[in-house]
Design an enzyme around this catalytic site. Structure first.
Site, mmCIF file in Angstrom:
data_model
loop_
_atom_site.group_PDB
_atom_site.id
_atom_site.type_symbol
_atom_site.label_atom_id
_atom_site.label_comp_id
_atom_site.label_asym_id
_atom_site.label_seq_id
_atom_site.Cartn_x
_atom_site.Cartn_y
_atom_site.Cartn_z
ATOM 1 N N PHE A 185 0.803 -1.219 0.000
ATOM 2 C CA PHE A 185 0.000 0.000 0.000
ATOM 3 C C PHE A 185 0.832 1.263 0.000
ATOM 4 O O PHE A 185 0.360 2.314 -0.420
ATOM 5 C CB PHE A 185 -0.957 0.016 1.211
ATOM 6 C CG PHE A 185 -0.271 0.268 2.538
ATOM 7 C CD1 PHE A 185 0.052 1.552 2.960
ATOM 8 C CD2 PHE A 185 0.050 -0.790 3.379
ATOM 9 C CE1 PHE A 185 0.678 1.782 4.180
ATOM 10 C CE2 PHE A 185 0.680 -0.571 4.594
ATOM 11 C CZ PHE A 185 0.999 0.711 4.998
ATOM 12 N N LYS B 194 -1.160 -7.734 -8.612
ATOM 13 C CA LYS B 194 -2.108 -7.701 -7.505
ATOM 14 C C LYS B 194 -1.686 -6.561 -6.579
ATOM 15 O O LYS B 194 -0.817 -6.718 -5.744
ATOM 16 C CB LYS B 194 -2.095 -9.040 -6.744
ATOM 17 C CG LYS B 194 -3.410 -9.391 -6.024
ATOM 18 C CD LYS B 194 -3.822 -8.434 -4.924
ATOM 19 C CE LYS B 194 -2.947 -8.550 -3.687
ATOM 20 N NZ LYS B 194 -3.465 -7.607 -2.599
ATOM 21 N N GLU C 195 -5.194 -3.802 -1.765
ATOM 22 C CA GLU C 195 -6.611 -3.472 -1.819
ATOM 23 C C GLU C 195 -6.920 -2.174 -1.075
ATOM 24 O O GLU C 195 -8.029 -1.646 -1.180
ATOM 25 C CB GLU C 195 -7.448 -4.624 -1.256
ATOM 26 C CG GLU C 195 -7.261 -4.925 0.220
ATOM 27 C CD GLU C 195 -6.064 -5.827 0.525
ATOM 28 O OE1 GLU C 195 -6.051 -6.399 1.631
ATOM 29 O OE2 GLU C 195 -5.159 -5.935 -0.332
ATOM 30 N N SER D 85 5.682 -6.687 4.390
ATOM 31 C CA SER D 85 6.299 -6.935 5.691
ATOM 32 C C SER D 85 7.106 -8.224 5.668
ATOM 33 O O SER D 85 6.884 -9.105 4.825
ATOM 34 C CB SER D 85 5.219 -7.026 6.772
ATOM 35 O OG SER D 85 4.430 -8.203 6.581
ATOM 36 N N CYS E 212 9.599 1.628 3.578
ATOM 37 C CA CYS E 212 10.530 0.589 4.015
ATOM 38 C C CYS E 212 11.948 1.127 4.126
ATOM 39 O O CYS E 212 12.809 0.489 4.736
ATOM 40 C CB CYS E 212 10.490 -0.616 3.069
ATOM 41 S SG CYS E 212 11.123 -0.280 1.421
ATOM 42 N N GLU F 70 9.301 -3.256 13.468
ATOM 43 C CA GLU F 70 9.056 -2.304 12.394
ATOM 44 C C GLU F 70 7.693 -1.659 12.639
ATOM 45 O O GLU F 70 6.654 -2.302 12.503
ATOM 46 C CB GLU F 70 9.073 -2.980 11.028
ATOM 47 C CG GLU F 70 8.900 -1.976 9.894
ATOM 48 C CD GLU F 70 8.816 -2.611 8.525
ATOM 49 O OE1 GLU F 70 9.222 -1.961 7.550
ATOM 50 O OE2 GLU F 70 8.322 -3.755 8.425
#
Length: 494
Positions: A147, A171, A174, A224, A279, A379
């Site tokens: 995302f 993909k 969402e 992640s 990240c 994180e």
């Protein structure tokens, strides 16, 4: 309703499941997105497989022409793409525009596919025998993107995969799926044949369907660390090539001889840009004695000028992507206070330029953080910056290398010898020297070490080209035109 994009057009599929797409700056549901079933994924993969058969035979000239045209469309309409990113992710418009620019750089790199696929030729490896290498596409590949960079991360992979002759099933997250569909439409406008790029929205059901599908030959993933490990293990168990980029806990080491104004600026910019949902964000500043007090004061004073609010209102930092994620990050702030860290700036009750229902959390700064605290070990993926104080360079290096992550790191110093030693000794895949977010240019490769990467291949650059192709070596012998005719002499070999 945000639909899938399959076979060159919007497509609804058979599944009736949907998910909410929020406007993070207001907290309201702005749209809904279709969530694919395994059967929907199977159909999309079938479309991609049919398209891959002809696309792999398209000339390098044709492929690069499509990439050049796509680059021109994205460049001309970058503001439209940035607006979609801000509306669904929440990052401020300037940050979204920067994301688009970094994606364009990878498109430009992929435009050079004729050169990138050029290989070697060796004449006369044996008498009359030649050898040469070629690289060919894999077929159907899948990209599963996160995302936090709904345009840039797909662009790390998709242009190179397509340029190399593959068909792609993307993909996207969402949570903010609009950018992916928009870019797929632009690819079609650029002349990409129907079915070469397909976008399928979904949750774990769609991900598992891609990981298990026998026609999908490779998976590119960013997310992640726990999910990256899962994707790698399940994908490779199914015989797929997998590059799974995971999480991070990026350290910025500040030595006593560093320019502290530069370091404080860098810590704020790298810690709170995109609300820390990067990240490559700096989440730990390692202050080497005696700079701790001055550095913390410098960071705190700069934080007071950060305007948090709606990314469409010229603010500096926007909301977090969802209410659940905001609450998770806020729980880490509470845990840090409870563990005894000094909350120099507590962002849990921010002043914002935005609607009250937005997913707000202000920038937070902790001092005197120790390696046993959850705000250090985990994180957080939010606007939380931790300062750890150490007595020496050696202790700073040990702290960085003891981390299970190895994505990126940075050192701030005016000592060239110390910088050279650090870049040699530190265990991380990307290193910055007086650069807080050392994201490589497109012609180098992006990726970390240790628990930040599962697989052997990094994103984009030459490693990306190799990931989306497989090598073949041809050894050939052709008879000389003078061969043949009668020869009654004693046979000899030469």
């Amino acid at each position: 309703m945000i639909s899938h994009f399959v076979g060159g057009k919007r497509w609804e599929g058979a599944s009736t499941r949907t998910g909410d797409v929020f406007d993070p700056a207001t907290g309201t549901v702005a749209d809904r997105v279709l969530l694919a079933s395994a059967a929907d994924v199977d159909q999309a993969v079938g479309v991609a497989a049919a398209a891959a058969t002809s696309w792999k035979d398209a000339s390098l000239t044709k492929r690069s022409a499509v990439l050049f045209a796509f680059r021109e469309i994205v460049n001309a309409r970058r503001d439209e793409l940035a607006a979609v990113i801000t509306a669904q992710h929440g990052k401020v418009l300037s940050d979204a525009a920067g994301e688009v620019q970094r994606g364009i750089e990878v498109i430009e790199y992929a435009c050079g596919i004729p050169t990138l696929l050029r290989a070697g030729f060796s004449e006369n490896v044996s008498t009359g025998v030649d050898s040469y290498a070629i690289r060919q596409p894999l077929g159907v590949v899948a990209v599963i993107s996160p995302f936090n960079f709904p345009a840039m991360v797909p662009l790390w992979f998709v242009p190179i995969a397509i340029a190399a002759g593959n068909a792609v099933v993307l993909k996207p997250s969402e949570k903010d799926p609009g950018a992916a569909v928009l870019m797929a439409e632009w690819f079609a406008e650029a002349g990409l044949p129907d079915g070469v790029l397909n976008v399928v929205h979904g949750d774990r059901e769609a991900v598992d369907a891609l990981l298990d599908h026998p026609t999908v030959k490779a998976i590119s993933f960013v997310g992640s660390t726990p999910i990256a490990r899962y994707v790698y293990e399940r994908g490779t168990a199914n015989g797929k090539r997998v590059q799974a980029l995971g999480g991070a806990k990026n350290h910025m080491v500040v030595l006593p001889d560093a320019d502290l104004d530069l370091a404080a600026d860098a810590a704020v910019n790298a810690g709170f840009g995109s609300a820390g949902e990067r990240c490559m964000a700096i989440s730990v500043v390692v202050a080497v004695d005696p700079v701790g007090d001055s550095l913390v004061a410098g960071i705190a004073s700069r934080m007071s000028g950060i305007r948090t609010g709606d990314g469409r209102r010229n603010c500096d930092m926007g909301p977090l992507v969802t209410g659940a994620h905001r609450d998770r990050v806020a729980s880490y702030v509470a845990a840090g206070v409870e563990a005894g860290a000094t909350a120099v700036v507590d962002g849990r009750d921010p002043m914002v330029d935005g609607e009250a229902g937005g997913f707000w959390l202000g920038p937070t700064l902790f001092d005197h953080v120790t390696p046993d605290m959850s705000i250090y070990t985990d994180e957080i993926f939010g606007p939380v910056l931790c300062v750890v104080r150490v007595p020496s360079y050696d202790e700073a290096l040990k702290l960085v290398n003891d981390s299970p992550y190895g994505n990126g790191t940075a050192i701030f110093t005016n000592d060239g010898g110390a910088a050279r030693r650090f870049q040699h000794e530190v265990e991380a895949g990307m290193v910055g020297v007086n650069v807080p977010i050392p994201v490589p240019m497109a012609y180098y490769s992006f990726g970390g070490w240790k628990a930040s990467l599962f697989g052997d291949t990094h994103a984009h650059g030459l490693e990306g080209v190799h990931f989306f192709t497989r090598g073949k070596v041809v050894t050939s012998r052709w008879l000389d035109p003078s061969h043949g005719g009668l020869n009654l002499g004693f046979p000899t070999q030469t």
